[in-house]
Design an enzyme around this catalytic site. Structure first.
Site, short mmCIF file in Angstrom:
data_model
loop_
_atom_site.label_atom_id
_atom_site.label_comp_id
_atom_site.label_asym_id
_atom_site.label_seq_id
_atom_site.Cartn_x
_atom_site.Cartn_y
_atom_site.Cartn_z
N SER A 115 -7.60 11.89 106.36
CA SER A 115 -8.42 12.54 105.34
C SER A 115 -7.93 12.09 103.98
O SER A 115 -6.74 11.77 103.81
CB SER A 115 -8.32 14.06 105.44
OG SER A 115 -8.93 14.69 104.32
N TYR A 145 -3.89 22.45 105.79
CA TYR A 145 -4.69 21.29 106.21
C TYR A 145 -4.15 20.01 105.58
O TYR A 145 -3.94 19.00 106.26
CB TYR A 145 -6.15 21.51 105.83
CG TYR A 145 -7.08 20.38 106.21
CD1 TYR A 145 -7.57 20.26 107.50
CD2 TYR A 145 -7.49 19.43 105.26
CE1 TYR A 145 -8.43 19.23 107.85
CE2 TYR A 145 -8.34 18.40 105.60
CZ TYR A 145 -8.81 18.30 106.90
OH TYR A 145 -9.66 17.28 107.24
#
Length: 677
Positions: free
Chosen positions: A554, A567
């Site tokens: 990501s 996250y």
């Protein structure tokens, strides 16, 4: 002949015959019908032959798979036939007999169908028929079983002369309904489609009944290696398959298929198996797919694993030497180059059989053909002695110029052909898109997901079990990960391309983030990626063929977004795993790279599960506008979709970036704060 189109009955008959494993095998045999069509130039009726074309399959035959020839021109070739020494020239002559566009390319068996006078002809490869055809006293058995109803034709390589021989037999024996072709199969004929099919089935049923009634028990000798229990057997197979696949891919990469049916387990465990396996298969359709003979492990199933692996390497080296010697014994100046010396079939006592091919389908079909060969050997040994065609004849067919021409007509393989991909989180979103892209580029795909139903849905979207299989896996569970990789190995022989995509997210500020939130995200992404990479690396190293690990990371691995601690930290962990594993696995030829997407909203399981609502809340936009919001903050002003991430995965693994490892590719439409430094 009546002025009707016979292909409807012909195709229906072909489908029935092709669907019956007692009748024929995949792509084996051919059928034909004769009838009358109208010549579009003269308007006159013309006698035509419709026959299954080269490379087709009876069970799935369509009208486009039929070669269509003018019967008068085909039969006129007999007057200009130059003899057996030049009979291969007749195949090129078939092109001059085509009617109109002609349909599919005519096969080598076209002469058999055209020269026999009967309106309908079947040429098939049933196990019972080949058992008689390969029996040492097959001619006498044929006479005993069928009288003058079925006639023996000695072995002759398929071609124009064989067509002439069968036509002459049919004329000389008006009561005959067909023939047994020595070393090969059967041919039957009839006045209409129903009669032809009935006669084919009569020959097969009569031969089968004779073998059952007169066959002696245990023709393969006593059972000396009983099968391991199923769980132990599959554990053993999963341990050996990557090693075998690497060996069988010495000349060119192969896909594997494991078979442990009762027929196979009985054969590989019998005392006479090595002796019979060494004789090789006989029917041309068999050994063209299985090679001249299999490789046979000569250790019991409970031998130590390291000893077994070492012995397999020795046997593989010996097999290659033997195959090269076979080629050199029979090749001449006109022979095509040797195509590869690796085995297509490996027999493992107490465990089963592994078959190899350029695709999962060809690997599976090679195994199916060897099962046919086992049945043939059993039948021949039960009533006589198995006596296949000799080695020189096998070589003539394996390295036939016409077979070489058929191979050259095959389309070029797709970029990921022979690659086996394992995609975690494959049941939705990015994982689903990656699975679709890799399958479209030729890979066999294992769709792994915690949601078994979602994984099964995606696998079904990709195609049959030759293309994709689904496995249920919780990537946080080491035993489950091991079982999932084992299932992949048993499905396709190994793994080459692993996509660590499974993920989830909880969007919370630091003070609201619980230990459970932290642990859950790190368990799935950091721990889960580690567990998958570790188990996959065992397979990749055993195969010895290199491979790819791709992490779907990501932009949050490098960009400090708000309310996103757990996250982002888990993604940063994944990002550094890429670097660490690239350094560690490079010596094994394994490349490790990452893809860093921005927020993929549409089609995302993560966003649909609540993450989207929380991120929309953080940024103060309606949830339905979140994708647009993300796009507008990028340099390119474009929304990132699952397909864009899949494109990057393919770019890393499709063959052009062979010297790239340790790389992260941004797929974020340009987020300056996430530029890699």
């Amino acid at each position: 002949m009546p002025d009707t189109h016979p292909t409807v009955d012909l195709i229906a008959r072909s489908h029935r015959l092709g669907a019956d494993p007692q009748v024929t095998n995949f792509a084996g045999g051919n059928t034909s019908a004769k009838g009358t069509g109208t010549d579009p130039v003269t308007g006159e009726p013309t006698d035509l032959l419709w026959v299954k074309g080269s490379g087709g399959d009876l069970g799935t035959l369509t009208a486009d798979g039929l070669a269509v020839l003018r019967l008068d021109r085909l039969r006129a070739l007999a007057d200009n036939y130059p003899g057996v020494a030049r009979e291969d020239e007749m195949v090129a002559a078939f092109d001059h007999c085509l009617f109109g566009r002609g349909g599919a390319a005519p096969s080598i068996d076209t002469a058999m169908h055209g020269l026999v006078d009967a309106p309908h002809v079947d040429h098939l490869h049933p196990d019972a028929g080949i058992a008689l055809a390969t029996a040492a006293d097959g001619e006498a058995l044929t006479k005993e079983i069928f009288g003058d109803r079925v006639v023996w034709v000695p072995w002759r390589r398929p071609g124009f002369q064989l067509g002439l021989d069968i036509a002459a037999v049919a004329r000389a024996h008006p009561r005959a309904i067909g023939v047994i072709l020595g070393g090969h199969g059967i041919t039957a004929w009839g006045a209409d489609s129903a009669e032809c099919e009935a006669r084919s089935r009569e020959i097969i049923a009569t031969a089968t009944a004779y073998l059952v009634r007169h066959g002696r028990p245990e023709p393969f000798g006593p059972l000396v290696h009983p099968p391991l229990p199923e769980a132990a057997r599959r554990e053993r197979a999963a341990a050996l398959l990557p090693v075998l696949r690497g060996l069988a891919s010495t000349d060119r990469r192969q896909v594997g298929h494991f078979t442990d049916t009762d027929v196979v387990l009985d054969f590989v465990g019998r005392a006479r198996m090595p002796e019979l396996a060494a004789l090789g298969t006989s029917c041309p359709d068999h050994f063209l797919r299985t090679k001249v003979r299999p490789m046979v492990l000569d250790l019991p199933p409970d031998a130590p694993l390291d000893e077994t692996v070492s012995r397999l390497r020795e046997l593989h080296a010996a097999y290659r030497d033997d195959y090269r010697a076979y080629y050199e014994r029979h090749a001449d100046a006109d022979s095509p180059p040797m195509r590869g010396a690796d085995p297509a079939i490996v027999l493992l006592p107490g465990v089963g059989m592994v078959s190899f091919g350029a695709t999962s389908q060809t690997a599976r079909v090679a195994g199916e053909f060897y099962v046919n060969a086992i049945n043939v050997m059993r039948g021949a040994e039960a009533v006589s002695r198995y006596a296949p065609i000799d080695e020189a004849e096998k070589f003539r067919i394996e390295y036939w110029a016409l077979e070489e021409a058929k191979l050259r007509r095959m389309p070029a393989p797709r970029p990921l052909a022979t690659r086996v991909a394992f995609v975690t989180g494959g049941g939705s979103g990015i994982g689903r898109a990656v699975a679709h892209r890799l399958a479209a580029e030729g890979a066999c795909v294992v769709v792994a997901d915690r949601d078994a139903a979602a994984a099964a849905t995606v696998a079904a979207e990709l195609g049959t079990g030759d293309v994709a299989v689904a496995v249920e896996v919780d990537v946080t569970d080491a035993a489950a990960v091991r079982a999932a990789l084992r299932a992949a190995v048993l499905a396709f022989g190994g793994v080459d391309l692993v996509v660590n995509n499974a993920g989830l997210s909880v969007s919370k500020p630091l003070l609201e983030t619980t230990e459970e939130d932290w642990d859950r995200q790190h368990d799935v992404m950091a721990r889960g990626s580690f567990l998958v990479a570790r188990e996959a690396a065992r397979v990749l190293i055993d195969q010895g063929m290199g491979g790819d690990l791709v992490y779907v990371v990501s932009k949050n691995a490098v960009f400090a977004g708000p309310n996103n601690l757990a996250y982002g930290a888990a993604k940063a962990d994944q990002a550094h795993q890429v670097r660490l594993l690239a350094a560690e696995l490079g010596g094994h030829g394994v490349r490790v790279n990452g893809v860093n997407p921005d927020g993929v909203v549409r089609g995302s399981g993560i966003f649909a599960g609540g993450w989207g609502a929380r991120r929309a809340e953080v940024y103060g936009v309606p949830e339905e506008r979140l994708g647009e919001f993300y796009a507008q903050r990028t340099l390119l002003k474009r929304e990132v979709l699952p397909e864009h991430v899949a494109n990057a995965v393919f770019a890393l693994t499709g063959g052009d970036l062979t010297h790239t490892t340790g790389l992260h590719i941004p797929v974020d439409a340009g987020v300056a704060a996430a530029f890699l430094r």
